[in-house]
Enzyme design. Sequence first.
Site, PDB file in Angstrom:
ATOM      1  N   PHE A 135       0.592  -1.532  -0.117  1.00  0.00           N
ATOM      2  CA  PHE A 135       0.096   0.017   0.243  1.00  0.00           C
ATOM      3  C   PHE A 135       0.454   1.492  -0.257  1.00  0.00           C
ATOM      4  O   PHE A 135       1.829   1.540   0.666  1.00  0.00           O
ATOM      5  CB  PHE A 135      -0.511  -0.121   1.250  1.00  0.00           C
ATOM      6  CG  PHE A 135      -2.028   1.520   1.118  1.00  0.00           C
ATOM      7  CD1 PHE A 135      -2.936   0.607   0.152  1.00  0.00           C
ATOM      8  CD2 PHE A 135      -1.526   2.593   1.320  1.00  0.00           C
ATOM      9  CE1 PHE A 135      -3.988   2.284  -0.209  1.00  0.00           C
ATOM     10  CE2 PHE A 135      -2.664   3.292   1.516  1.00  0.00           C
ATOM     11  CZ  PHE A 135      -3.683   3.232   1.031  1.00  0.00           C
ATOM     12  N   ASP A 220       9.329   2.585   1.760  1.00  0.00           N
ATOM     13  CA  ASP A 220       7.742   3.409   2.013  1.00  0.00           C
ATOM     14  C   ASP A 220       8.317   2.783   3.698  1.00  0.00           C
ATOM     15  O   ASP A 220       7.619   1.804   3.881  1.00  0.00           O
ATOM     16  CB  ASP A 220       7.295   2.883   1.633  1.00  0.00           C
ATOM     17  CG  ASP A 220       5.700   3.569   1.780  1.00  0.00           C
ATOM     18  OD1 ASP A 220       5.830   4.320   3.134  1.00  0.00           O
ATOM     19  OD2 ASP A 220       4.070   3.273   1.097  1.00  0.00           O
ATOM     20  N   LYS A 249       2.417   9.919   8.569  1.00  0.00           N
ATOM     21  CA  LYS A 249       1.717   9.539   9.157  1.00  0.00           C
ATOM     22  C   LYS A 249       2.940   9.474  10.357  1.00  0.00           C
ATOM     23  O   LYS A 249       2.420  11.426  11.434  1.00  0.00           O
ATOM     24  CB  LYS A 249       1.741   7.653   9.847  1.00  0.00           C
ATOM     25  CG  LYS A 249       0.793   7.526   8.539  1.00  0.00           C
ATOM     26  CD  LYS A 249       0.263   5.564   8.633  1.00  0.00           C
ATOM     27  CE  LYS A 249      -0.143   5.076   7.195  1.00  0.00           C
ATOM     28  NZ  LYS A 249      -1.575   5.686   6.959  1.00  0.00           N
TER      29      LYS A 249
HETATM   30  N1  PLP Z   1       2.536   3.826   2.355  1.00  0.00           N
HETATM   31  C1  PLP Z   1       2.181   3.569   3.317  1.00  0.00           C
HETATM   32  C2  PLP Z   1       2.717   2.378   3.943  1.00  0.00           C
HETATM   33  C3  PLP Z   1       1.158   3.265   3.821  1.00  0.00           C
HETATM   34  O1  PLP Z   1       0.752   2.543   4.905  1.00  0.00           O
HETATM   35  C4  PLP Z   1      -0.148   4.675   3.648  1.00  0.00           C
HETATM   36  C5  PLP Z   1      -1.246   5.230   4.469  1.00  0.00           C
HETATM   37  O2  PLP Z   1      -1.923   3.925   5.425  1.00  0.00           O
HETATM   38  C6  PLP Z   1       0.795   5.464   2.681  1.00  0.00           C
HETATM   39  C7  PLP Z   1       1.753   5.338   1.881  1.00  0.00           C
HETATM   40  C8  PLP Z   1      -0.863   6.463   2.366  1.00  0.00           C
HETATM   41  O3  PLP Z   1       0.665   7.835   3.427  1.00  0.00           O
HETATM   42  P1  PLP Z   1      -1.179   9.014   3.051  1.00  0.00           P
HETATM   43  O4  PLP Z   1      -2.645   8.186   3.710  1.00  0.00           O
HETATM   44  O5  PLP Z   1      -1.202   9.559   4.108  1.00  0.00           O
HETATM   45  O6  PLP Z   1      -1.214   9.377   1.951  1.00  0.00           O
END
Ligand code: PLP
Length: 395
Positions: A135, A220, A249
């Site tokens: 994700f 990520d 986050k």
């Molecule tokens: N990358 C990861 C691993 C995430 O868990 C999330 C959100 O849950 C995102 C990217 C996307 O972040 P945002 O919702 O702040 O765009």
Amino acid sequence: MTDWAELERQYLMYKVSRPQPVMVRGEGPWLWDGEDRRYLDFVGGWAVNLLGHSPRPVVDALCRQAAQLMHTSNQFYTIPQILLAQRLVSLTCFQKAFFVNSGAEANEAAVKLARKYGKVRLDGAYEVITALKSFHGRTLAMVAATGKPKYQEPYRPLPEGFVNVEFNNIEAIRKATKGQTCAVMLELVQGEGGVNVADLGYIRQVRQWCDERGLLFIVDEIQTGMGRTGTLFAYQQYGIEPDVMTLAKGLGAGFPIGALLAKDHADVWEPGDHGTTFGGNPLACSVALAVLDEVERLNLPERARATGEYLRQRLMELQARWPVIAEVRGLGLLLAVQFKEPVARKVVQNALEEGLLVNAVTDETVRLMPPLIVEREHVDQAVQVLDSVLRRLTA
Ligand code: PLP
């Protein structure tokens, strides 16, 4: 009394799937709804509220900075942004930072950096290999990067330049690598994908493969970063250094901010290559500096490791008692209970009714990602609720 659920239905495009409480206040690991019911928050605003709700030092930093300078154009230097970049560089293996407002934007920036890298260093290579069940966010390009067909289907045709391959399988990455490949982008624990932890050997092999092929390895850490997995960043447990890392986050612990960190050799941007109006604003950067102060003062990575270990043990006691539990997995305070049957959504709903917030990340998986400040007593309370829920569900 105002019917907030009805007003939401009327005015908002985003729809919650079933009736939910209206949250009005938070303190530490607790949330209160409009009827003054208290909930123990083991979702933490999707792994955001590292320090619990409305932590005093962060609120103070926010108010102080708001009164001094909230925003100005990025044609000027602003001090909190420079200090935050310096601080993150000092805490990681990276030399450069770029600030944005969310996780998806941080990953977009990482992919743009990788494409520019491909253009100038790899004969125009542009493709990024990502994992199935990953994700990476909800922008159109990040939907293409995210290896979940359910999120992709409604938006086809998707932007080109992404291949999604099996996670924890180095052969899949080797096979997918072509002349046009410029980067591999992975989570070290797939959060939304069900709390799937990357194997140590796999990540080391990915690092080696990227070195051999001259590819960028982008990690990520939007969900895993800032201490959640037991070290400040999860890559530090894998004995490797990525070329690029993304954060969001927990970096703002409740205030929106995202970051891209890169090694010097990956920083191929020239002025004008990328930009953002709000990214790196003094307000967000002051908050992130205050968050880092608190993470260090409270030794939160170590606390996440120790409390996470305790939570894992207590969940394994539940597993011994309730055969419907197949497995407990995760790292630090990013844990999942895997069920043998699709009961996760019922568990979540019943736990909510008993004052505990957890998340059904799949039909069979409940995810727990509480604030890192939770104590053993909070863990005991959460496990007691889960025990009572499972007794009811399996009766
Ligand atoms: N990358 C990861 C691993 C995430 O868990 C999330 C959100 O849950 C995102 C990217 C996307 O972040 P945002 O919702 O702040 O765009």
